[in-house]
Design a protein around this motif. Sequence first.
Motif, PDB file in Angstrom:
ATOM      1  N   ALA A  12       2.460  -0.325 -17.259  1.00 51.79           N
ATOM      2  CA  ALA A  12       2.426  -1.022 -15.974  1.00 51.79           C
ATOM      3  C   ALA A  12       1.170  -1.876 -15.858  1.00 51.79           C
ATOM      4  O   ALA A  12       1.221  -3.038 -15.422  1.00 51.79           O
ATOM      5  N   ALA A  13       0.034  -1.327 -16.260  1.00 53.51           N
ATOM      6  CA  ALA A  13      -1.215  -2.097 -16.224  1.00 53.51           C
ATOM      7  C   ALA A  13      -1.187  -3.244 -17.221  1.00 53.51           C
ATOM      8  O   ALA A  13      -1.706  -4.335 -16.949  1.00 53.51           O
ATOM      9  N   GLU A  14      -0.576  -3.017 -18.368  1.00 51.73           N
ATOM     10  CA  GLU A  14      -0.468  -4.077 -19.377  1.00 51.73           C
ATOM     11  C   GLU A  14       0.327  -5.259 -18.825  1.00 51.73           C
ATOM     12  O   GLU A  14      -0.032  -6.422 -19.043  1.00 51.73           O
ATOM     13  N   ARG A  15       1.374  -4.976 -18.079  1.00 51.41           N
ATOM     14  CA  ARG A  15       2.168  -6.043 -17.462  1.00 51.41           C
ATOM     15  C   ARG A  15       1.347  -6.808 -16.433  1.00 51.41           C
ATOM     16  O   ARG A  15       1.455  -8.033 -16.320  1.00 51.41           O
ATOM     17  N   VAL A  16       0.539  -6.094 -15.658  1.00 51.18           N
ATOM     18  CA  VAL A  16      -0.297  -6.756 -14.658  1.00 51.18           C
ATOM     19  C   VAL A  16      -1.291  -7.685 -15.343  1.00 51.18           C
ATOM     20  O   VAL A  16      -1.473  -8.842 -14.938  1.00 51.18           O
ATOM     21  N   ILE A  17      -1.951  -7.191 -16.381  1.00 58.36           N
ATOM     22  CA  ILE A  17      -2.927  -8.017 -17.090  1.00 58.36           C
ATOM     23  C   ILE A  17      -2.249  -9.270 -17.639  1.00 58.36           C
ATOM     24  O   ILE A  17      -2.797 -10.383 -17.565  1.00 58.36           O
ATOM     25  N   GLU A  18      -1.058  -9.127 -18.190  1.00 58.32           N
ATOM     26  CA  GLU A  18      -0.350 -10.277 -18.756  1.00 58.32           C
ATOM     27  C   GLU A  18       0.016 -11.285 -17.675  1.00 58.32           C
ATOM     28  O   GLU A  18      -0.144 -12.495 -17.866  1.00 58.32           O
ATOM     29  N   ASN A  19       0.516 -10.830 -16.515  1.00 54.69           N
ATOM     30  CA  ASN A  19       0.899 -11.817 -15.499  1.00 54.69           C
ATOM     31  C   ASN A  19      -0.327 -12.469 -14.865  1.00 54.69           C
ATOM     32  O   ASN A  19      -0.278 -13.636 -14.463  1.00 54.69           O
ATOM     33  N   VAL A  20      -1.449 -11.745 -14.807  1.00 59.39           N
ATOM     34  CA  VAL A  20      -2.679 -12.347 -14.291  1.00 59.39           C
ATOM     35  C   VAL A  20      -3.192 -13.404 -15.262  1.00 59.39           C
ATOM     36  O   VAL A  20      -3.616 -14.498 -14.846  1.00 59.39           O
ATOM     37  N   ARG A  21      -3.152 -13.124 -16.556  1.00 58.16           N
ATOM     38  CA  ARG A  21      -3.585 -14.115 -17.538  1.00 58.16           C
ATOM     39  C   ARG A  21      -2.689 -15.353 -17.482  1.00 58.16           C
ATOM     40  O   ARG A  21      -3.155 -16.484 -17.655  1.00 58.16           O
ATOM     41  N   ALA A  22      -1.402 -15.140 -17.243  1.00 56.75           N
ATOM     42  CA  ALA A  22      -0.486 -16.278 -17.097  1.00 56.75           C
ATOM     43  C   ALA A  22      -0.854 -17.110 -15.870  1.00 56.75           C
ATOM     44  O   ALA A  22      -0.807 -18.347 -15.897  1.00 56.75           O
ATOM     45  N   GLN A  23      -1.240 -16.427 -14.782  1.00 53.13           N
ATOM     46  CA  GLN A  23      -1.643 -17.156 -13.577  1.00 53.13           C
ATOM     47  C   GLN A  23      -2.889 -17.996 -13.827  1.00 53.13           C
ATOM     48  O   GLN A  23      -2.989 -19.134 -13.351  1.00 53.13           O
ATOM     49  N   VAL A  24      -3.847 -17.457 -14.562  1.00 54.22           N
ATOM     50  CA  VAL A  24      -5.061 -18.218 -14.880  1.00 54.22           C
ATOM     51  C   VAL A  24      -4.699 -19.473 -15.667  1.00 54.22           C
ATOM     52  O   VAL A  24      -5.237 -20.562 -15.413  1.00 54.22           O
ATOM     53  N   CYS A  25      -3.771 -19.341 -16.618  1.00 51.59           N
ATOM     54  CA  CYS A  25      -3.339 -20.521 -17.383  1.00 51.59           C
ATOM     55  C   CYS A  25      -2.708 -21.569 -16.475  1.00 51.59           C
ATOM     56  O   CYS A  25      -3.000 -22.768 -16.580  1.00 51.59           O
ATOM     57  N   LEU A  26      -1.845 -21.138 -15.559  1.00 53.08           N
ATOM     58  CA  LEU A  26      -1.179 -22.070 -14.653  1.00 53.08           C
ATOM     59  C   LEU A  26      -2.152 -22.720 -13.677  1.00 53.08           C
ATOM     60  O   LEU A  26      -1.917 -23.834 -13.196  1.00 53.08           O
ATOM     61  N   MET A  27      -3.256 -22.046 -13.395  1.00 55.22           N
ATOM     62  CA  MET A  27      -4.233 -22.576 -12.455  1.00 55.22           C
ATOM     63  C   MET A  27      -5.189 -23.577 -13.092  1.00 55.22           C
ATOM     64  O   MET A  27      -5.937 -24.251 -12.385  1.00 55.22           O
ATOM     65  N   HIS A  28      -5.172 -23.678 -14.414  1.00 54.61           N
ATOM     66  CA  HIS A  28      -6.127 -24.583 -15.080  1.00 54.61           C
ATOM     67  C   HIS A  28      -5.903 -26.012 -14.588  1.00 54.61           C
ATOM     68  O   HIS A  28      -4.776 -26.517 -14.583  1.00 54.61           O
ATOM     69  N   PRO A  29      -6.973 -26.707 -14.145  1.00 54.64           N
ATOM     70  CA  PRO A  29      -6.795 -28.027 -13.517  1.00 54.64           C
ATOM     71  C   PRO A  29      -6.578 -29.188 -14.476  1.00 54.64           C
ATOM     72  O   PRO A  29      -6.380 -30.318 -14.031  1.00 54.64           O
ATOM     73  N   GLU A  30      -6.600 -28.968 -15.793  1.00 56.14           N
ATOM     74  CA  GLU A  30      -6.437 -30.074 -16.723  1.00 56.14           C
ATOM     75  C   GLU A  30      -5.101 -30.791 -16.496  1.00 56.14           C
ATOM     76  O   GLU A  30      -4.057 -30.169 -16.328  1.00 56.14           O
ATOM     77  N   VAL A  31      -5.148 -32.117 -16.539  1.00 54.77           N
ATOM     78  CA  VAL A  31      -3.957 -32.939 -16.321  1.00 54.77           C
ATOM     79  C   VAL A  31      -2.881 -32.639 -17.360  1.00 54.77           C
ATOM     80  O   VAL A  31      -1.682 -32.659 -17.056  1.00 54.77           O
ATOM     81  N   ARG A  32      -3.305 -32.329 -18.589  1.00 57.73           N
ATOM     82  CA  ARG A  32      -2.329 -32.101 -19.653  1.00 57.73           C
ATOM     83  C   ARG A  32      -1.462 -30.874 -19.389  1.00 57.73           C
ATOM     84  O   ARG A  32      -0.420 -30.698 -20.039  1.00 57.73           O
ATOM     85  N   LEU A  33      -1.871 -30.024 -18.434  1.00 57.97           N
ATOM     86  CA  LEU A  33      -1.075 -28.848 -18.102  1.00 57.97           C
ATOM     87  C   LEU A  33      -0.126 -29.103 -16.930  1.00 57.97           C
ATOM     88  O   LEU A  33       0.610 -28.206 -16.531  1.00 57.97           O
TER      89      LEU A  33
END
Length: 500
Positions: A335-356
């Motif tokens: 359960a914690a592993e899933r939380v860590i993975e979805n949080v890391r995914a959120q950080v990627c989606l939040m990156h402000p670079e235009v290429r993303l």
Amino acid sequence: MVRPIPTDVVVVGGGPVGMLLAAELAYYDVSVVVLEGEAGTSTRPKATTLHARTTQTLARRGYLPAPEFSPAAGTVSSPFHFAGLAGLHITAPAAEPEPVLKRAQADLERLFEERARACGAQVLRGHRMTGLAQRPDGVRVVAEGPQGHAEFGAAFVVGADGARGTVRELAGIGCDTYAPTVSAMMGLVRLDEADSLSGGWHRTARGWVVAKEAADGGMHLRTVNFTRTHADRGKPLSLDELREETSQIMGREIGMSAPRWLSRFSDYARLAHTYRKDRVLLAGDAAHLHFPIGGQGLSTGILDALNLGWKLAATVRGTAGGSLLDSYDTERRPAAERVIENVRAQVCLMHPEVRLDSLRNLFSGLLATDPGGSHLGAMISAQDTVLPARSAVPSAWEGKFLQNIALTTQSGPADVIRLLREGRMLLLLFGTDTCEQHEKAAQAWSRSVRIVRAEPVAVVPCAALLVRPDGYIAWASDGAGLEATLALYLSDGSDVRPVG
């Protein structure tokens, strides 16, 4: 030679996770000592969000009120953010507590401490653990307190001592780590101009500022900078640094004063290799750590405590099946592993670079096909959690959470939440010819299992269900034999001490 003070369990750390675990253990008549370094409950702003599965389980254990039952009420929804994306909702049955509960961490800690003390737990504030040694028959814990040196001899020790705690290290439990990629700051301030920054999530080409108005008129700020990581995360944060960071991200000067609770953090993540090493167990941030985006940390830790409490109590009292305590790790670590993975995914989606932007656009498009973000809502709220089956021939129901349903029992109207508040496993028998054999099979465990006969209900097309104290289904009558499942969870019950 100092003679250690005997106790069944030492809980190191008196935050909400440690206090809740102590309350659960003490309720089951387990002697427990809590060692907490702070003299009182911290009023520092921390987590404020509990998600649906956490509120549902807390209600089943009596820490939150059960809602008035209305079978025709349908569902209720509460909004949430994922990577700053709005328009998403967490949905839960109306017969359950609200899906997103805003409750200050300090208030929960006080509630759990009050319950722990009332049940007989010994809470020692101002005590810091300085040593730990495992032995075949127990654990020796050394602490320093206001009156000096103290030692405790316990059957088990639980490290609920947070991200910087030492139980994990002293027990020799390794961990997987994820290096930080961003730097973040946090503080409660007063804006020089009230309209210079509105509440909400602000994304610019340089990062994010999350602003939330405080009750005293101040502003709780969080900044996320994607261009660097902290050179020294332990260095005290100054008001000037927070002002410069906020202004730089927003692209304009944001004046502020009256700073409180300034701190740095990052997206560094950590997951213990195991939640149990012999007689030492971990819970909360001591076991798992992640970026506090999405408000999942407090809920994850509380679910740890609610999963571990009844299992550890049964083990201490000699009423647990041989592998019951090991199931804490196999259920909660993923359960914690899933939380860590979805949080890391959120950080990627939040990156402000235009290429993303293309990635964000694709993700937004996928959300458009899932109105309200029901998939994400179930994931963030842990309502999609299905526990691994333990039976040799599992039912399709095993591992699922039993939602609150209205029941007509021999004693009158009831519902699942209220029937579970005794803290025992619950055997529900739905009035068929096979119920006699199920009831007879459970008699050897009758002091650990509450047996309730109820009229059949359409939403449960089974003759019988065995429900754990945390609300998850351990067995259903379309699976393997009841006796075999009870033996997995419990000893034969001949020496069970009364619960509560």
